[in-house]
Every structure is written in structure tokens, then in C-alpha cells.
Design a protein around this motif. Structure first.
Motif, PDB file in Angstrom:
ATOM      1  N   ASP A   1      89.322  19.349 -66.859  1.00 23.77           N
ATOM      2  CA  ASP A   1      87.898  19.090 -66.591  1.00 23.77           C
ATOM      3  C   ASP A   1      87.019  19.879 -67.566  1.00 23.77           C
ATOM      4  O   ASP A   1      85.984  19.386 -68.017  1.00 23.77           O
ATOM      5  CB  ASP A   1      87.554  19.494 -65.147  1.00 23.77           C
ATOM      6  CG  ASP A   1      88.236  18.603 -64.117  1.00 23.77           C
ATOM      7  OD1 ASP A   1      88.646  17.496 -64.494  1.00 23.77           O
ATOM      8  OD2 ASP A   1      88.367  19.042 -62.960  1.00 23.77           O
TER       9      ASP A   1
ATOM     10  N   GLN B   1      92.418  21.529 -63.734  1.00 19.11           N
ATOM     11  CA  GLN B   1      91.115  22.205 -63.777  1.00 19.11           C
ATOM     12  C   GLN B   1      90.696  22.483 -65.214  1.00 19.11           C
ATOM     13  O   GLN B   1      89.516  22.330 -65.580  1.00 19.11           O
ATOM     14  CB  GLN B   1      91.190  23.518 -62.982  1.00 19.11           C
ATOM     15  CG  GLN B   1      91.423  23.285 -61.498  1.00 19.11           C
ATOM     16  CD  GLN B   1      91.611  24.577 -60.727  1.00 19.11           C
ATOM     17  OE1 GLN B   1      90.664  25.304 -60.523  1.00 19.11           O
ATOM     18  NE2 GLN B   1      92.821  24.853 -60.306  1.00 19.11           N
TER      19      GLN B   1
ATOM     20  N   THR C   1      88.063  28.597 -64.953  1.00 16.59           N
ATOM     21  CA  THR C   1      87.456  27.363 -65.472  1.00 16.59           C
ATOM     22  C   THR C   1      86.020  27.211 -64.991  1.00 16.59           C
ATOM     23  O   THR C   1      85.156  26.708 -65.720  1.00 16.59           O
ATOM     24  CB  THR C   1      88.288  26.137 -65.062  1.00 16.59           C
ATOM     25  OG1 THR C   1      88.505  26.151 -63.636  1.00 16.59           O
ATOM     26  CG2 THR C   1      89.639  26.137 -65.753  1.00 16.59           C
ATOM     27  N   SER C   2      85.742  27.675 -63.761  1.00 16.77           N
ATOM     28  CA  SER C   2      84.366  27.611 -63.261  1.00 16.77           C
ATOM     29  C   SER C   2      83.435  28.462 -64.125  1.00 16.77           C
ATOM     30  O   SER C   2      82.329  28.043 -64.471  1.00 16.77           O
ATOM     31  CB  SER C   2      84.331  28.100 -61.806  1.00 16.77           C
ATOM     32  OG  SER C   2      82.998  28.191 -61.349  1.00 16.77           O
TER      33      SER C   2
ATOM     34  N   ALA D   1      91.042  28.438 -61.157  1.00 17.38           N
ATOM     35  CA  ALA D   1      89.810  27.811 -60.673  1.00 17.38           C
ATOM     36  C   ALA D   1      88.601  28.680 -61.009  1.00 17.38           C
ATOM     37  O   ALA D   1      87.568  28.184 -61.475  1.00 17.38           O
ATOM     38  CB  ALA D   1      89.908  27.585 -59.163  1.00 17.38           C
TER      39      ALA D   1
ATOM     40  N   ASP E   1      97.121  29.013 -60.043  1.00 14.57           N
ATOM     41  CA  ASP E   1      96.067  27.996 -60.021  1.00 14.57           C
ATOM     42  C   ASP E   1      94.814  28.506 -59.303  1.00 14.57           C
ATOM     43  O   ASP E   1      93.706  28.035 -59.546  1.00 14.57           O
ATOM     44  CB  ASP E   1      96.571  26.708 -59.391  1.00 14.57           C
ATOM     45  CG  ASP E   1      97.115  26.915 -57.973  1.00 14.57           C
ATOM     46  OD1 ASP E   1      97.288  28.082 -57.575  1.00 14.57           O
ATOM     47  OD2 ASP E   1      97.379  25.912 -57.285  1.00 14.57           O
TER      48      ASP E   1
END
Length: 977
Positions: A789, A786, A759-760, A756, A752
Motif C-alpha cells: 500500500d 501493508q 508503514t503508517s 503496520a 506484521d
């Protein structure tokens, strides 16, 4: 002949902004200006509207528009110079897939391609001799003069270098230069404020000016005087008329004479592609049945068919074959280059006999002298010659002009004081054929070797007669000379020289020459010498021409041997000699099937390692668009050989698969050097299970950051990339130039934490990625949240998402389905297999599926704890929105007969388009099987694949389904049980 009166010019196409003769223009002056421009256009049209296809301007010319065939022109990388012999380049071009680049029409040469926003001032167009550069220029001018294209240009000034050469020692202004070549310009005031002008400098390779880049002379005024080369450099560099357009054409070897910083676009004329070849012959030959026969014959000979990429060679072939195939007693139809060119020489001599002129020189003397000129200038590397060059070879200028098909003569009578004559052969290959003919005659008639340059004493002549008593000795010397050439400038000469020794060509020569000498000749000795050189030559690529030579001699035993190996599929288990490797390269590169896909697996085996094959077959590898090396035992050593081959031609490769090889970080680092090459256009890179760690990933992403715009598909699955490697990839993904569409990171140690970062990055550049595989990673619910989103971002266009065995529970599944409900229209495939989804989350997915905006086509829920309850919700949703789902996988779930019955109700819905259904080990019995059979009978047209493997079924239970599979009315192709 079409007359000029037919063409009219629209005044709306003329720019009325400027002044005339430096004064403000009254309405009468504007009319005068239009009249001057119209006259200028008319004169250019009269000059360029006809095409003469290699012959002097006499007889009945053909209108360009009647015979013009569009050429294949592409945008090329600036500075990409190739010094190989031009026939080698043609063979390379003929193997390239024509879909790899966007073609450009000659009229669009100054128009930017889609996505290119910078204006184009200077264009450099490269292409080998006879490929169609000058005809492209001619077409551009004719279409402009007829008012069809590029009407934003008011004036075009064609200034061929071969004509500018005649003024190389003069000092004059740009205005004076134009007045000499184009007298109409005396009525014009040429300045950037008045007219949009285009200068066309055709034939940079023929330039005999110095074109000194270091000159300190800077000119801004077109009336300022300087040397001609200084005028041209100031014009090209933009000091003179900075808004004027410049178009320069050149053979590749001379293209670097123009400073690259002055060139805004480099294009390459590749001649005719396959459809264009046929189109040319159908336009050139009115009898379509004869045209078809000629096309079929040319396709039967690989060497002839390759040469047809050159428009001039198409003209030569059409000239020869049209005459021969039209005659009742036509003799042997040419099958080799030597035969074709010898027939062409005979035809041109016959054309001369039909003309009314006073014969002062014997045919054989003229041919011999032309051959001498051809050989001497070939050795010097000269392609154009002047009167003094002809006189040195005993050629009378007036006699040479009669041989119009062999020697083109340009008269510039309108130049007045600067009148002069320039000569060249219509194509380099004709010069090479005549040079070979001269070498052959010189030996057979006088027993002298053309490569012996010193003046011989009587004693030396006697020694040479002993030394060269056999034609084989001359051939051996010629082979040695050709192999020593750095750019292969004697390659085609050698092919012709050897071909002329065959008895069939000797018979043809007797039609040309009344006296032909004789000498002993042992063809087998020449063949063995060539084979020996093939064995000694370490580079298979250098041996390719020697195989062409064997082909000219009718010797194909080595090639046949290799083709037999290829057909048998035993090439990998055969220990090849160096000459056999060379033969393999030759066969692969000249086969009728383009070697677009190189599959290493068919060549390796007990006798041949991956590294050895990659080393030996480098010429083939570098010409392949797709290189498949999956599970071939490639190590970092093989990677070195691979990258070495690809570096010499990086722009061709589009796909590279190195999966399941021990490449390691060191191999990836070598590939990274290739990837950061600005010419590299690799789109697909597969490195699955290659032992890559974060170190290799760092090198890879660094290279891709410097050249990110081409890669579309990257597979790094089953490597120890880890969070650190994924973070590096994330930096790449957020680069606005990155266009990556597919990223596979299955079992790469992703958690995870790196999720992050990923996905950012995708949120900052979400519109390109289409497929993402994160299966077998510890993503967990936090990682899925994440991604959720990201998925609800309206700019996200993700179509396929694999999250198999990622530790997703109902919490992560809830976030995922919520996100997909807010942005449901893009996702086409979802894999949640081996996660704790359960019936409750399947029900949430079902709510998503019945949304009319949902376009999901493939859903994989293997081993997700789904029971008949979840199956009921799923089928209910699909009944309300049945038309999109194509594949459903519920294997290893406790679906049972009750769940299958519900699925059967869905299958018999006429709107259901399900094509693949997998129910492996789902507790299905004969009862469920019967329901499936009944459903398929009522709606037989869609289901293609059904898997019932691992269920408690007997042969009798599935027999009705088997009957359906055999029935042609049903579409069931695959049934597994």
C-alpha cells in the motif's frame, strides 16, 4: 591609481520613498537627495577602495579589487564561543573539511541560505585576528559603492569600535555620532521611513565601552542624547531604527558581548582554504614562477602551511619570501615560524632606513621598547593600545609610526575635538614574536627574567644572576607559565622564545642588534624539560603546543619514532608511554593528510584497549568527520570516552560506526545525549549487533526527535529492537522534520504488528526514505501487503527494498508486484531471496520488468524456487526492456542449463547492460557454460562479474571463460567457479 570619476551610480538603485529634511520631496529635492547619496558613496569608495596590507597609509597602496581573494566564510551556530588561543583555533580550522558547511560570500552576508525564510537584521561575524574580517567589510562597502551589490541598501555607516572608543565618555545622540564620523550625514534625515541603512561595527574585541545590557535607558528617537554605549545597545537591540541592518565583527573570545537574542545570523571567517591560499600568492606576486616556488616552500613546512589560513600571515610570508628568493645570495630560507617572523622584522627595519626622516632613536632601542610594549600588553590580554601605553614603555609616537609594518597607527584628523591615536600590531602573532624577543634580550643583556614582576634589591639581583645563569632556566619558567594559562595566550610566545635561542636565529638577530648579550645555554636541558612536561601532562591536547616547541628547537625524535610505528602498522601492538601518546596525537593532527577518517582498528591490539585509545586520542576523534569503530571491542566505558570527546566539538562529526561492539543500552544512552545536542550534525549512525534493546531504542529515538533533521542513515540490524522499538522509530519517521533516507532493521524481531506502525508513519512522511532493509524478520504476507500500500503511494520514493527471508509467499508477492506496477519508476533494487516466490510469481515480476517505466537495476532471487520456466519468463521480459537491469542473482535455484541458455540469449542482446550475474549452485554443466561463453563473445562490453561457484564444472569447462577474463577487450573482471 584608478580615479573616482570612473565609477557612476545608477539613480534606479536609490529609494525615492522618503522625505528630505523632514519635508515632502519635490523633484528638485529628489535630485538633491540623489546627489547627497552619490557624494556619500563616492566618499566611502575613496576611503575604502585601497588595501594597505598591514602597513600605515603611505607609499603606493593597492586597489582592493586587484588583490582581493574570496575568503571562506560559513554560517556558525550562535553562542558557539571558543576561548582557545587563536593559533590553536587556526590549526583546528585548517583540519576541517571545507565541504562540511555551505560557504557564504561576504556580499551575501544578509541573504538567507536556501530553506531559510526569516529575514536577517543583525549579523555577527567571528574570526581570529588577521583572518580577514575587516577586509570582508571593506569588500562589501566597495562593491556597494561601485553599484555592484546590495543596491537595496541606500546608506552604509562604517563605525569601527577602535574609533568609537575615543568617544566613550561623551553624551550625544545617534545623529550627532554620525555627524562626527560622517559629516555628509548632516545633509540627511536618517530615519527608518526614508532609507534602508546598514551600520557596520568592526572589531567588537577592541571595544572599550561597557555595552551594558541591563541599562534602563530605552531610546526610540535618533535625536535623543545618551552615552555612546547606550546608543549602541539601543541600536543593536532594535529600539533605535528597528529596520536598520547591523553587522558586527569580532574575535571569538569577545563575541558573547552581544546578546544572542539580538543576533539573527552568526558567521565565521575561516580565512583561506587550500585553493584560496594559492590564489592569493598568484595575485600578490606578479612573477608566477616565483609564486610557484613560494607556494611549494610553504607546503613543505606544516607549521607555516597551517598559518597560511590567515591572510595576514600570507602577506608576511609573501613579504619575506619574495625578497629572499629574488636575491642571488639569499641565505637560509625560513622553515619555522621564528625564522619567518625574524626575517620579517629585519625587512621592516630596512624599510624604515629607506625613508627620509630624522633618526632620534637607535634601532635596537626602538625594537626593545616595542617588545616591552608587546610583552606587557600580551600578559594583560590587550590587543590595542593608546598613546599613554606607548609612553610608559619609552616610545615616542612619531618614532613608532615609522615602523609601519610592526605598529599600525590610525589618525582621525577629521574628528576635530575627538582626534586621537590608536595603536595595535597588525597581527597577534607579531606582538607575540616581539614579546618573545624582548624576553630573550632582557635575559641575555641584563640577566633578568621578564616573569619576575617585583622590583629587585641588589641582593635579589645577585641571587637571580645565580638562579638564571642558564637560558634554560628562563625557558623552563616560560614553559610553566604557558601550561598554567587557561586559554593558551602564551603558547605562541613560548614557541618564539625557544626558537630565538637557536644559533641560526641568533645570527639573524645580529643583523638587528649591534649589542647582544651572551649566556650559557644547554638546549638538551630545555628539550628534556619539555619532554618531562609532556609525560606529566594528562591531556594530550595540552601537550600539542609543546611538540610545536620541540619542532622550533629542531628536536623531532619522538615524532619520528611515532611515524615509524605508524608506517610499520605495529602501533596497536606497542605499549605507548604518555609522552608517546601525546606525540601520536600531535603527528595525527599535524600530518599532511587530514585526519577526516578515524579508524580505531589500526591503534588497538594486545597492548592497547579500545577504551584506552579513545581516551588518549580524544583530540583526534573530535576533529574527525568519520569515526570507524567496527568490531573493536568498544564497551559502554569506551562509549563514555567517545561521547566525552565528541561533545566538545559535536558539529564536526558526520559518520559514526559502532557495529559489532558490546555497547548495550547504557552506551546508546550516552550517545543519545550527544545526538540531542542542537549542534550535532551526525548523518550516518551504524549500531549493527551492539546489544541494543527497546530500552536503548527509546533513548535513541527520544534524542532524535529533539534533533531529527540531520540523520540520514540508521543501521540497527541484529539488535533485539522488537515491535516496541520499531513503534518508537515509527513515531520518529512521521515527524515532518525527520529526513531519514536509509533504515536497516535486519533480524530485529520485526513482525506484521510493527510493520503496520512503520508503514503508517511512512505514509504520513513518505518522501524521504530511500532504502529499507527488513530481511530476516517475520514480516509475512500481511506485512508485505501493508508495504505494498505504501509503495503505490505516488509520493513514496523508496529505491531499495530488502525482504530476504521474511516469510513471503505468492500472496505477498502478488500484492508487491501489483503495487510496483502502479508506481514502478522509483524502485531500483529488490531482494526477495529465501522466500517462497516460485515460477508463478517470477512471471508476475517479469510483467513488471517489461514495463517501460520500470527502472529496476538489481534483482535478488536467491533460493526462491525458480526453475527454467521462471527463467524463461524473466529473460523474455528483460529482452523487451533490457537497458536498466545491472545485477541479477539467481543463486541456489534449479535454473539448469536450459535456464542458463535463455540467459545467454539475453546477454548477447546488444542493448543488454547486465554487469553482474550470480548463478551459484544452479545445476549448470559444461553445456550451459559453453552458451555463456558464446554469448559473452558476441557482446563483451558490459558483464563485469560472473559467479558459477558450486556448479558441476571442470577446469576445461570454464577455461574458455578464463581466456575471456584475461583478454583486455572483454570487461569480465571477476570470475568465480
Amino acid at each position: 591609481m584608478q580615479t573616482l570619476e570612473k565609477y557612476t551610480f545608477s539613480e534606479q538603485s536609490m529609494d525615492t520613498r522618503g522625505t528630505f529634511k523632514g519635508r515632502h520631496m519635490s523633484s528638485n529635492m529628489i535630485c538633491d537627495s540623489h546627489l547627497v547619496q552619490n557624494t556619500f558613496k563616492s566618499n566611502l569608495l575613496k576611503k575604502f577602495q585601497c588595501v594597505y596590507e598591514g602597513t600605515a597609509k603611505q607609499g603606493n597602496p593597492t586597489l582592493l579589487n586587484e588583490i582581493y581573494t574570496e575568503l571562506y566564510i560559513t554560517e556558525s551556530e550562535s553562542g558557539e564561543i571558543n576561548n582557545e588561543h587563536e593559533v590553536r583555533q587556526i590549526e583546528t580550522l585548517s583540519r576541517r573539511a571545507e565541504t562540511e558547511d555551505t560557504p557564504i560570500k561576504c556580499n551575501d552576508i544578509f541573504r538567507p541560505l536556501p530553506g531559510q525564510d526569516k529575514p536577517i537584521r543583525t549579523v555577527l561575524t567571528k574570526g581570529v585576528a588577521g583572518i580577514g574580517k575587516t577586509v570582508s567589510v571593506q569588500k562589501f562597502i566597495v562593491d556597494w559603492a561601485e553599484g555592484k551589490e546590495n543596491q537595496d541598501v541606500q546608506l552604509i555607516f562604517p563605525l569601527p569600535f577602535r574609533e568609537i572608543n575615543l568617544m566613550k565618555d561623551k553624551t550625544l545622540s545617534l545623529s550627532d555620532l554620525l555627524h562626527v564620523f560622517l559629516p555628509e550625514t548632516k545633509e540627511m534625515e536618517i530615519s527608518s521611513d526614508e532609507y534602508k541603512v546598514l551600520f557596520i561595527f568592526d572589531g567588537l574585541d577592541e571595544c572599550r565601552l561597557s555595552l551594558n545590557r541591563q541599562s534602563e535607558v530605552k531610546l526610540c528617537d535618533i535625536s535623543a542624547s545618551a552615552s555612546v554605549d547606550e546608543l549602541l545597545m539601543n541600536l543593536i537591540e532594535g529600539n533605535l531604527l528597528p529596520s536598520a541592518l547591523i553587522w558586527i565583527t569580532s574575535r571569538p573570545a569577545a563575541a558573547d558581548l552581544v546578546p544572542s537574542e539580538c543576533v539573527h545570523r552568526v558567521t565565521e571567517v575561516r580565512g583561506f582554504n587550500e585553493p584560496q591560499k594559492e590564489e592569493y600568492f598568484r595575485k600578490r606576486i606578479s612573477d608566477q614562477s616565483l609564486a610557484n616556488t613560494i607556494i611549494t616552500h610553504l607546503k613543505s613546512s606544516r607549521s607555516l602551511h597551517i598559518m597560511c589560513h590567515i591572510p595576514v600571515f600570507c602577506w608576511i610570508s609573501a613579504t619575506v619570501l619574495e625578497e629572499m628568493l629574488s636575491e642571488a645570495e639569499r641565505g637560509e630560507i625560513p622553515k619555522t615560524l621564528t625564522q619567518m617572523y625574524t626575517h620579517f622584522l629585519i625587512i621592516q627595519t630596512n624599510i624604515k632606513h629607506e625613508k627620509d626622516y630624522e633618526k632620534r632613536v637607535k634601532d635596537e632601542d626602538m625594537i626593545f621598547n616595542l617588545g616591552k610594549l608587546a610583552f606587557q600588553q600580551l600578559v594583560k590580554g590587550n590587543l590595542i593600545f593608546y598613546e599613554e601605553d606607548l609612553r610608559e614603555c619609552g616610545i615616542d609616537v612619531t618614532e613608532a609610526s615609522v615602523y609601519s609594518g610592526l605598529c599600525t597607527q590610525i589618525f582621525r584628523e577629521e574628528l576635530g575635538l575627538y582626534e586621537g591615536k590608536v595603536f595595535c600590531f597588525v597581527h597577534l602573532s607579531i606582538q607575540e614574536h616581539l614579546a618573545a624577543l624582548y624576553a630573550h634580550i632582557h635575559f641575555t643583556n641584563e640577566n633578568r627574567n621578564v616573569f619576575d614582576k617585583t622590583k629587585q634589591s641588589l641582593f635579589s639581583k645577585i641571587l637571580n644572576q645565580m638562579k638564571y645563569h642558564s637560558l634554560s632556566k628562563l625557558h623552563q619558567r616560560a614553559v610553566d607559565e604557558a601550561l598554567q594559562s587557561k586559554n593558551g595566550h602564551l603558547d605562541l610566545f613560548l614557541r618564539f622564545l625557544l626558537g630565538l635561542s637557536l644559533e641560526s636565529n641568533q645570527t639573524l638577530l645580529r643583523e638587528l642588534l649591534t649589542q647582544t648579550g651572551s649566556c650559557s645555554y644547554n638546549k638538551e636541558r630545555t628539550v628534556q624539560y619539555i619532554k618531562q612536561k609532556i609525560r606529566e601532562n594528562r591531556s594530550p591536547e595540552r601537550s600539542i603546543n609543546l611538540f610545536h616547541c620541540l619542532n622550533e628547537l629542531g628536536e623531532d625524535s619522538l615524532m619520528q619514532e611515532i611515524q615509524d610505528y605508524l608506517k610499520s602498522g605495529k602501533i596497536g601492538g606497542t605499549k605507548l608511554s604518555s609522552s608517546q601518546w601525546s606525540a601520536l596525537v600531535y603527528v595525527l593532527l599535524t600530518s599532511e593528510q587530514n585526519m577526516d577518517v578515524f579508524d580505531l582498528d589500526q591503534f588497538i591490539g594486545a597492548q592497547n584497549t579500545a577504551g584506552e585509545v579513545l581516551q588518549k586520542l580524544q583530540p583526534v576523534v573530535k576533529e574527525s568527520r568519520s569515526v570507524q569503530l567496527w568490531d573493536c571491542g568498544v564497551t559502554d566505558e569506551g562509549c563514555a570516552a567517545l561521547t566525552s570527546a565528541l561533545r566538545s566539538n559535536p558539529s564536526h562529526l558526520r559518520e559514526l560506526d559502532l557495529s559489532e561492539n558490546k555497547v548495550g543500552d547504557s552506551g546508546v544512552k550516552q550517545l543519545s545525549d550527544l545526538l540531542q545536542d542542537p549542534h550535532c550534525k551526525l548523518e550516518i549512525l551504524r549500531l549493527r549487533d551492539c546489544g541494543v534493546t527497546d530500552e536503548g531504542c527509546a533513548a535513541l529515538t527520544s534524542a532524535l526527535r529533539s534533533n531529527p533533521s540531520h540523520l540520514r542513515d540508521l543501521n540497527l540490524s541484529w539488535n533485539k529492537v522488537g515491535d516496541s522499538g520499531v513503534k518508537l522509530l515509527s513515531d520518529l519517521l512521521q515527524d515532518p522534520h525527520c529526513k531519514l533516507e536509509i533504515l536497516r532493521l535486519r533480524d530485529c524481531g520485526v513482525t506484521d504488528v510493527s510493520c503496520a506502525a512503520l508503514t503508517s508513519a511512512l505514509r504520513s512522511n513518505p518522501s524521504h526514505l530511500r532504502k529499507l532493509d527488513l530481511s530476516l524478520n517475520k514480516v509475512g504476507d500481511s506485512g508485505v501487503k501493508q508495504f505494498s500500500d505504501l509503495l503505490q503511494d505516488p509520493h513514496c520514493k523508496l529505491e531499495k527494498l530488502w525482504l530476504s527471508d521474511c516469510g513471503v509467499t505468492d500472496e505477498g508477492c502478488a500484492a508487491l508486484t501489483s503495487a510496483l506496477r502502479s508506481n514502478p519508476s522509483h524502485l531500483r533494487q529488490l531482494d526477495l531471496s529465501l522466500n517462497e516466490v516460485g515460477d508463478s510469481r517470477v512471471k508476475q515480476l517479469s510483467d513488471l520488468l517489461q514495463d517501460t517505466h520500470c527502472k529496476l537495476e538489481k534483482l535478488m532471487l536467491r533460493d526462491c524456487g525458480v526453475t527454467d520456466e521462471g527463467c524463461a519468463a524473466l529473460t523474455s521480459a528483460l529482452r523487451s526492456n533490457p537497458s536498466h537491469l545491472r545485477e541479477l542473482d539467481l543463486s541456489w535455484n534449479k535454473v539448469g542449463d536450459s535456464g542458463v541458455k535463455q540467459l545467454s540469449d539475453l546477454l548477447q542482446d546488444p542493448h543488454c547492460k547486465l554487469e553482474k550475474l550470480e548463478l551459484i549452485d544452479c545445476g549448470v554443466t559444461d553445456e550451459g557454460c559453453a552458451a555463456l561463453t558464446s554469448a559473452l563473445r558476441s557482446n563483451p562490453s558490459h558483464l563485469r562479474e560472473l559467479s558459477l561457484y558450486g556448479n558441476k564444472l571442470r577446469d576445461s569447462d570454464v577455461k574458455p571463460l578464463s581466456v575471456l577474463k584475461e583478454d583486455p577487450h572483454y570487461k569480465l573482471d571477476t570470475l568465480e567457479f
